[in-house]
Design a protein around this motif. Structure first.
Motif, mmCIF file in Angstrom:
data_model
loop_
_atom_site.group_PDB
_atom_site.id
_atom_site.type_symbol
_atom_site.label_atom_id
_atom_site.label_comp_id
_atom_site.label_asym_id
_atom_site.label_seq_id
_atom_site.Cartn_x
_atom_site.Cartn_y
_atom_site.Cartn_z
ATOM 1 N N THR A 41 0.781 -1.201 -0.117
ATOM 2 C CA THR A 41 -0.004 -0.055 -0.188
ATOM 3 C C THR A 41 0.763 1.276 -0.086
ATOM 4 O O THR A 41 0.385 2.330 -0.377
ATOM 5 N N SER A 66 3.666 -11.150 0.110
ATOM 6 C CA SER A 66 2.937 -11.336 0.967
ATOM 7 C C SER A 66 3.365 -12.462 1.995
ATOM 8 O O SER A 66 2.526 -13.015 2.753
ATOM 9 N N ARG A 82 -4.259 -5.662 9.723
ATOM 10 C CA ARG A 82 -4.338 -5.494 8.189
ATOM 11 C C ARG A 82 -3.554 -6.750 7.438
ATOM 12 O O ARG A 82 -3.576 -6.320 6.314
ATOM 13 N N HIS A 84 -5.476 -9.311 6.100
ATOM 14 C CA HIS A 84 -6.530 -9.466 4.916
ATOM 15 C C HIS A 84 -6.224 -8.445 3.726
ATOM 16 O O HIS A 84 -6.044 -8.700 2.698
ATOM 17 N N GLU A 85 -6.116 -7.346 4.353
ATOM 18 C CA GLU A 85 -6.036 -6.089 3.218
ATOM 19 C C GLU A 85 -4.650 -6.334 2.685
ATOM 20 O O GLU A 85 -4.521 -6.039 1.351
ATOM 21 N N ARG A 88 -4.542 -9.000 -0.029
ATOM 22 C CA ARG A 88 -5.466 -8.779 -1.055
ATOM 23 C C ARG A 88 -4.763 -7.838 -2.011
ATOM 24 O O ARG A 88 -4.812 -8.102 -3.071
ATOM 25 N N VAL A 89 -4.036 -6.857 -1.328
ATOM 26 C CA VAL A 89 -3.501 -5.772 -2.441
ATOM 27 C C VAL A 89 -2.308 -6.335 -3.104
ATOM 28 O O VAL A 89 -2.351 -6.164 -4.052
ATOM 29 N N GLY A 139 -7.537 -13.407 1.941
ATOM 30 C CA GLY A 139 -7.052 -12.125 1.275
ATOM 31 C C GLY A 139 -6.662 -12.385 -0.045
ATOM 32 O O GLY A 139 -6.846 -11.604 -0.987
#
Length: 337
Positions: A41, A66, A82, A84-85, A88-89, A139
């Motif tokens: 992010t 990840s 954070r 899952h976020e 996912r990203v 995620g």
């Protein structure tokens, strides 16, 4: 079961995976001790560059950023909520790169160890480990990963917990372990033992194998151990680019692109059909690996002596099973540099 990974492997016979994540990100400015997953992010352009480096070098699949996206590891950075976020990203950025490629490229959602020791030796319960893996896998699936990719696992108990986590998320997966302790994982599992364990899993991986560890020679000896059991699933080989050396305050790997090209061909001859690099493996290494795999026919499995001659000495006398003792000899042929 049909899956883009299985379909592409059936089509091509051998798949080239990607190289290092950490080594490449450190070269982009990641500092030691920082969580690479936060860059998903904070620095998405750099993560996209990481992914494109593998694809442009010819990789058929690449791993998401990840590896440490689990509550235990991210808690060290105040980011445990954070998981899952960030998972996912990482997959969303990867999906965008893969979908823009001019050929089919597989997005593999990287899942590393929790960093904790499971019961009864440690304090991490099976149920909590399953939930940690489930959260990461969910995620990755939400972000568009084709498969999950468990890597650098040492304990059979953690591997089994991850299998359950992937099952809960409904994400097909592959899984590798690190055989870095005299031919065994840190928790004592041999190559033969891993084949037996994988065969006994209810939610078995699509492919299994070894990653990281010590040098490329040791990893190929492990692959030979897998192949000797005539496993029902494809074998993965993701070896380090040579041996780590500490120089000017940084870790460098001494494996040249040419050495990794030799390794890739020998890994295929040993029985691996998904071949990539781990620590120290850069796009320049991958490009030579791609060329060598494309330009060389599959041959007979090399002897231990031939592996040593091409890639350097083993780090231990045997592969952990009491058999196939490495030859006592001086190096000859191509050396690491």
């Amino acid at each position: 079961m049909t899956n883009p990974f299985i379909d592409l492997l059936a089509q091509k016979g051998t798949l080239l995976a990607d190289g290092a994540t950490g080594t490449n990100l450190f070269n982009m400015g990641l500092m030691s001790g920082d969580a690479p997953e936060l860059w998903n992010t904070d620095e998405p352009a750099k993560i996209t560059t990481l992914y494109k480096g593998a694809v442009d070098a010819g990789s058929d699949l690449f791993l998401t950023n990840s590896f440490g996206a689990n509550a235990s590891r991210l808690k060290l950075h105040g980011a445990e909520k954070r998981v899952h976020e960030l998972a996912r990203v990482s997959a969303e950025l990867a999906r965008n790169v893969a979908d823009k490629a001019e050929r089919k490229v597989i997005v593999a959602g990287s899942v590393g160890p929790t960093g904790e020791i499971m019961e009864p030796v440690g304090t991490l319960s099976h149920a909590l480990a399953v939930e940690m893996f489930h959260e990461a896998a969910d995620g990755l699936k939400a972000g568009g990963a084709d498969i999950g990719w468990l890597e650098t696992i040492s304990a059979p108990e953690e591997y089994r917990a991850a299998a359950e986590g992937f099952a809960l998320a409904g994400l097909p997966w592959c899984g590798t372990m690190s055989f870095d302790t005299a031919g065994r994982t840190m928790m004592g599992l041999t190559s033969e033992g891993m084949v037996d364990m994988v065969d006994g899993l209810e939610n078995a991986p699509l492919a299994f194998g070894a990653n990281c560890g010590t040098g490329a020679s040791d990893l190929l000896r492990t692959v030979l151990g897998f192949a000797a059991k005539d496993p029902a699933r494809p074998i993965i080989a993701k070896g380090n680019a040579g041996i780590p050396k500490y120089h000017d305050g940084h870790i460098h790997y001494d494996g040249t692109p040419e050495l990794m090209g030799d390794y890739a061909v020998m890994a295929r001859d040993c029985g691996a059909s998904v071949i990539g690099g781990c620590c120290g493996t850069m796009p320049a290494h991958l490009a030579v690996m791609r060329d060598r795999l494309d330009s060389t026919e599959k041959g007979e499995a090399p002897s231990l002596d031939q592996i040593v001659a091409a890639l350097g000495d083993f780090s231990s006398a045997g592969d952990g099973t009491g058999e196939d003792v490495a030859p006592k000899r001086e190096r000859r042929g191509r050396r690491r540099s």
